[in-house]
Design a protein around this motif. Sequence first.
Motif, PDB file in Angstrom:
ATOM      1  N   PHE A  99       7.267  -5.214   2.005  1.00  0.00           N
ATOM      2  CA  PHE A  99       6.818  -6.724   1.783  1.00  0.00           C
ATOM      3  C   PHE A  99       6.292  -6.808   0.257  1.00  0.00           C
ATOM      4  CE2 PHE A  99       2.903  -9.316   1.263  1.00  0.00           C
ATOM      5  CZ  PHE A  99       3.299 -10.317   1.084  1.00  0.00           C
ATOM      6  N   VAL A 100       5.600  -5.574   0.141  1.00  0.00           N
ATOM      7  CA  VAL A 100       4.972  -5.690  -1.261  1.00  0.00           C
ATOM      8  C   VAL A 100       6.217  -5.519  -2.361  1.00  0.00           C
ATOM      9  CG1 VAL A 100       3.743  -4.081  -3.033  1.00  0.00           C
ATOM     10  CG2 VAL A 100       2.846  -4.568  -0.707  1.00  0.00           C
ATOM     11  N   VAL A 101       7.184  -4.483  -2.275  1.00  0.00           N
ATOM     12  CA  VAL A 101       8.193  -4.257  -2.933  1.00  0.00           C
ATOM     13  C   VAL A 101       9.125  -5.567  -3.165  1.00  0.00           C
ATOM     14  CG1 VAL A 101      10.416  -3.008  -3.568  1.00  0.00           C
ATOM     15  CG2 VAL A 101       8.163  -1.730  -2.420  1.00  0.00           C
ATOM     16  N   ARG A 114      11.080 -10.209  -5.919  1.00  0.00           N
ATOM     17  CA  ARG A 114      11.218 -11.691  -5.920  1.00  0.00           C
ATOM     18  C   ARG A 114      10.370 -12.343  -7.153  1.00  0.00           C
ATOM     19  NH1 ARG A 114      10.421 -11.999  -1.060  1.00  0.00           N
ATOM     20  NH2 ARG A 114       8.053 -12.477  -0.965  1.00  0.00           N
ATOM     21  N   GLU A 115       9.329 -12.094  -7.229  1.00  0.00           N
ATOM     22  CA  GLU A 115       8.489 -12.735  -8.375  1.00  0.00           C
ATOM     23  C   GLU A 115       9.231 -12.459  -9.760  1.00  0.00           C
ATOM     24  OE1 GLU A 115       3.948 -12.568 -10.292  1.00  0.00           O
ATOM     25  OE2 GLU A 115       4.344 -12.270  -8.250  1.00  0.00           O
ATOM     26  N   PHE A 116       9.648 -11.339 -10.117  1.00  0.00           N
ATOM     27  CA  PHE A 116      10.295 -10.639 -11.231  1.00  0.00           C
ATOM     28  C   PHE A 116      11.584 -11.748 -11.500  1.00  0.00           C
ATOM     29  CE2 PHE A 116      13.065  -8.476 -13.900  1.00  0.00           C
ATOM     30  CZ  PHE A 116      12.112  -8.206 -15.106  1.00  0.00           C
ATOM     31  N   GLN A 117      12.300 -12.102 -10.410  1.00  0.00           N
ATOM     32  CA  GLN A 117      13.691 -12.628 -10.305  1.00  0.00           C
ATOM     33  C   GLN A 117      13.241 -14.167 -10.454  1.00  0.00           C
ATOM     34  OE1 GLN A 117      15.527 -11.673  -6.670  1.00  0.00           O
ATOM     35  NE2 GLN A 117      16.357  -9.686  -7.612  1.00  0.00           N
ATOM     36  N   THR A 118      12.157 -14.638 -10.082  1.00  0.00           N
ATOM     37  CA  THR A 118      11.757 -16.039  -9.850  1.00  0.00           C
ATOM     38  C   THR A 118      11.445 -16.646 -11.336  1.00  0.00           C
ATOM     39  OG1 THR A 118      11.208 -16.080  -7.664  1.00  0.00           O
ATOM     40  CG2 THR A 118      10.351 -17.835  -8.914  1.00  0.00           C
ATOM     41  N   ARG A 119      10.484 -15.524 -12.031  1.00  0.00           N
ATOM     42  CA  ARG A 119      10.159 -15.691 -13.161  1.00  0.00           C
ATOM     43  C   ARG A 119      11.137 -15.999 -14.330  1.00  0.00           C
ATOM     44  NH1 ARG A 119       5.686 -11.685 -16.003  1.00  0.00           N
ATOM     45  NH2 ARG A 119       4.597 -12.449 -13.909  1.00  0.00           N
ATOM     46  N   TYR A 120      12.168 -15.380 -14.035  1.00  0.00           N
ATOM     47  CA  TYR A 120      13.368 -15.562 -15.110  1.00  0.00           C
ATOM     48  C   TYR A 120      14.545 -16.096 -15.018  1.00  0.00           C
ATOM     49  CZ  TYR A 120      10.192 -12.228 -17.230  1.00  0.00           C
ATOM     50  OH  TYR A 120       9.004 -11.498 -17.936  1.00  0.00           O
ATOM     51  N   ARG A 121      14.640 -16.811 -13.790  1.00  0.00           N
ATOM     52  CA  ARG A 121      15.837 -17.452 -13.105  1.00  0.00           C
ATOM     53  C   ARG A 121      15.841 -18.865 -13.903  1.00  0.00           C
ATOM     54  NH1 ARG A 121      14.821 -18.709  -6.941  1.00  0.00           N
ATOM     55  NH2 ARG A 121      15.258 -16.704  -7.043  1.00  0.00           N
ATOM     56  N   SER A 165      -2.775   0.348   5.839  1.00  0.00           N
ATOM     57  CA  SER A 165      -2.154  -0.756   5.881  1.00  0.00           C
ATOM     58  C   SER A 165      -1.239  -1.339   4.971  1.00  0.00           C
ATOM     59  CB  SER A 165      -3.425  -1.753   6.045  1.00  0.00           C
ATOM     60  OG  SER A 165      -4.365  -1.757   7.226  1.00  0.00           O
ATOM     61  N   VAL A 166      -1.414  -1.061   3.739  1.00  0.00           N
ATOM     62  CA  VAL A 166      -0.737  -1.318   2.781  1.00  0.00           C
ATOM     63  C   VAL A 166       0.595  -0.540   2.728  1.00  0.00           C
ATOM     64  CG1 VAL A 166      -0.092  -1.184   0.224  1.00  0.00           C
ATOM     65  CG2 VAL A 166      -2.506  -2.039   1.076  1.00  0.00           C
ATOM     66  N   TRP A 167       0.587   0.651   3.090  1.00  0.00           N
ATOM     67  CA  TRP A 167       1.758   1.534   3.309  1.00  0.00           C
ATOM     68  C   TRP A 167       2.595   0.851   4.383  1.00  0.00           C
ATOM     69  CZ3 TRP A 167       4.764   4.342   0.631  1.00  0.00           C
ATOM     70  CH2 TRP A 167       5.866   5.327   1.182  1.00  0.00           C
ATOM     71  N   LEU A 189      -2.026  -8.412  -2.101  1.00  0.00           N
ATOM     72  CA  LEU A 189      -1.629  -9.591  -3.217  1.00  0.00           C
ATOM     73  C   LEU A 189      -2.172  -8.900  -4.431  1.00  0.00           C
ATOM     74  CD1 LEU A 189      -2.676 -12.742  -1.152  1.00  0.00           C
ATOM     75  CD2 LEU A 189      -0.501 -11.674  -1.655  1.00  0.00           C
ATOM     76  N   PRO A 190      -3.482  -8.311  -4.579  1.00  0.00           N
ATOM     77  CA  PRO A 190      -3.791  -7.772  -5.965  1.00  0.00           C
ATOM     78  C   PRO A 190      -2.687  -6.455  -6.442  1.00  0.00           C
ATOM     79  CG  PRO A 190      -5.771  -8.033  -4.551  1.00  0.00           C
ATOM     80  CD  PRO A 190      -4.370  -8.156  -3.710  1.00  0.00           C
ATOM     81  N   LEU A 191      -2.348  -5.761  -5.409  1.00  0.00           N
ATOM     82  CA  LEU A 191      -1.361  -4.791  -5.355  1.00  0.00           C
ATOM     83  C   LEU A 191      -0.050  -5.140  -6.126  1.00  0.00           C
ATOM     84  CD1 LEU A 191      -0.675  -1.830  -5.485  1.00  0.00           C
ATOM     85  CD2 LEU A 191       0.100  -2.111  -3.161  1.00  0.00           C
ATOM     86  N   ILE A 192       0.320  -6.434  -5.680  1.00  0.00           N
ATOM     87  CA  ILE A 192       1.795  -7.268  -6.105  1.00  0.00           C
ATOM     88  C   ILE A 192       1.486  -7.524  -7.664  1.00  0.00           C
ATOM     89  CG2 ILE A 192       3.120  -9.045  -5.922  1.00  0.00           C
ATOM     90  CD1 ILE A 192       2.574  -8.809  -2.919  1.00  0.00           C
ATOM     91  N   VAL A 193       0.313  -7.836  -7.910  1.00  0.00           N
ATOM     92  CA  VAL A 193       0.024  -8.515  -9.339  1.00  0.00           C
ATOM     93  C   VAL A 193       0.103  -7.281 -10.243  1.00  0.00           C
ATOM     94  CG1 VAL A 193      -2.113  -9.174 -10.909  1.00  0.00           C
ATOM     95  CG2 VAL A 193      -1.507 -10.455  -8.716  1.00  0.00           C
ATOM     96  N   VAL A 194      -0.626  -6.148  -9.734  1.00  0.00           N
ATOM     97  CA  VAL A 194      -0.629  -4.808 -10.663  1.00  0.00           C
ATOM     98  C   VAL A 194       0.592  -4.367 -10.756  1.00  0.00           C
ATOM     99  CG1 VAL A 194      -1.367  -2.476 -10.803  1.00  0.00           C
ATOM    100  CG2 VAL A 194      -2.970  -4.208  -9.810  1.00  0.00           C
ATOM    101  N   LEU A 195       1.541  -4.258  -9.780  1.00  0.00           N
ATOM    102  CA  LEU A 195       2.919  -3.968  -9.973  1.00  0.00           C
ATOM    103  C   LEU A 195       3.741  -4.655 -10.805  1.00  0.00           C
ATOM    104  CD1 LEU A 195       3.773  -2.534  -6.264  1.00  0.00           C
ATOM    105  CD2 LEU A 195       3.157  -1.289  -8.011  1.00  0.00           C
ATOM    106  N   ASN A 196       3.821  -5.955 -10.697  1.00  0.00           N
ATOM    107  CA  ASN A 196       4.372  -6.840 -11.679  1.00  0.00           C
ATOM    108  C   ASN A 196       4.018  -6.698 -13.091  1.00  0.00           C
ATOM    109  OD1 ASN A 196       6.418  -8.878 -10.435  1.00  0.00           O
ATOM    110  ND2 ASN A 196       4.550  -9.343  -9.074  1.00  0.00           N
ATOM    111  N   ALA A 197       2.801  -6.543 -13.420  1.00  0.00           N
ATOM    112  CA  ALA A 197       2.275  -6.387 -14.756  1.00  0.00           C
ATOM    113  C   ALA A 197       2.792  -5.163 -15.053  1.00  0.00           C
ATOM    114  CB  ALA A 197       0.831  -6.356 -14.952  1.00  0.00           C
ATOM    115  N   SER A 198       2.608  -3.883 -14.261  1.00  0.00           N
ATOM    116  CA  SER A 198       3.366  -2.544 -14.586  1.00  0.00           C
ATOM    117  C   SER A 198       4.964  -2.688 -15.306  1.00  0.00           C
ATOM    118  CB  SER A 198       3.157  -1.799 -13.394  1.00  0.00           C
ATOM    119  OG  SER A 198       1.778  -1.647 -13.148  1.00  0.00           O
TER     120      SER A 198
END
Length: 265
Positions: A15-17, A22-29, A8-10, A112-121
């Motif tokens: 959406f995940v990528v 988007r979160e990385f760009q938003t955080r530092y915009r 399902s995630v694959w 959603l948890p996967l997105i959190v882990v990737l952002n932290a990574s």
Amino acid sequence: MAVGMARSVWSYRGFVVGSVKREFQTRYRNSLFGATWTILNPLSMIIVYTVIFSQLMQARLPGVENGLAYGIYLCAGILAWGFFAEIIGRSQSVFLEHANLIKKLSFPRICLPLIVVLNASVNFAIIFALFLGFLLVTSNFPGWAILGVIPVLLIQTAFAIGLGIILGVLNVFFRDVGQFVGIALQFWFWLTPIVYPASILPEGIRPVIEANPMYPLISAYQGIFVYDQWPEWSALWPSALLAVVLCALGLRLFRKRSGEMVDEL
């Protein structure tokens, strides 16, 4: 169960990528220093602890004469802990923060948890690369033992993911969980030999510290970067087993309660 979730995630990998970007760009915009803020927070902690504790702790790092040893010891511990704490802290509130998205769109919630882990990574990769660069410049880069970071990091990430999913689901039904996690992480930090070496502790308290599942992981990082030693694999098995158990429990709890979560959000 796990295979079905993985498929399902694959299928929603775009959406995940996209969410991670988007979160990385938003955080530092609109931020003057941009991703530099990712570095400044752990760097400030390292500087404060080094200035305050270096004279006290330097002589107590066993078998080390390098003047930068305590700073490297701190960096290894704080960077690894920061990665772990970010996954836990973000995961425990991820379903609440994305309540509107969960209610309006149909997609695998486990993304959603996967997105959190990737952002932290991503954040961890940035500062960890700078740390490695510092070791190279100061001629303190470890030898082949550096490869030991890979399995230790995998165990730590699995441990954080499993625990984070459990806390995230529980926080939907019991909102006090989010408040408790912040306090627990503070105590957990000081119960893990990050700022101090375990060798200075009284004999009576060492069994408590050794029962901490983060203790062998943090010690493994510090052994690699300070002593150029491979991790003690036998000491990592309990943490690895706990990580597997937490991941299994987290996925089971998520699958069982995912439908109910929508009504609670």
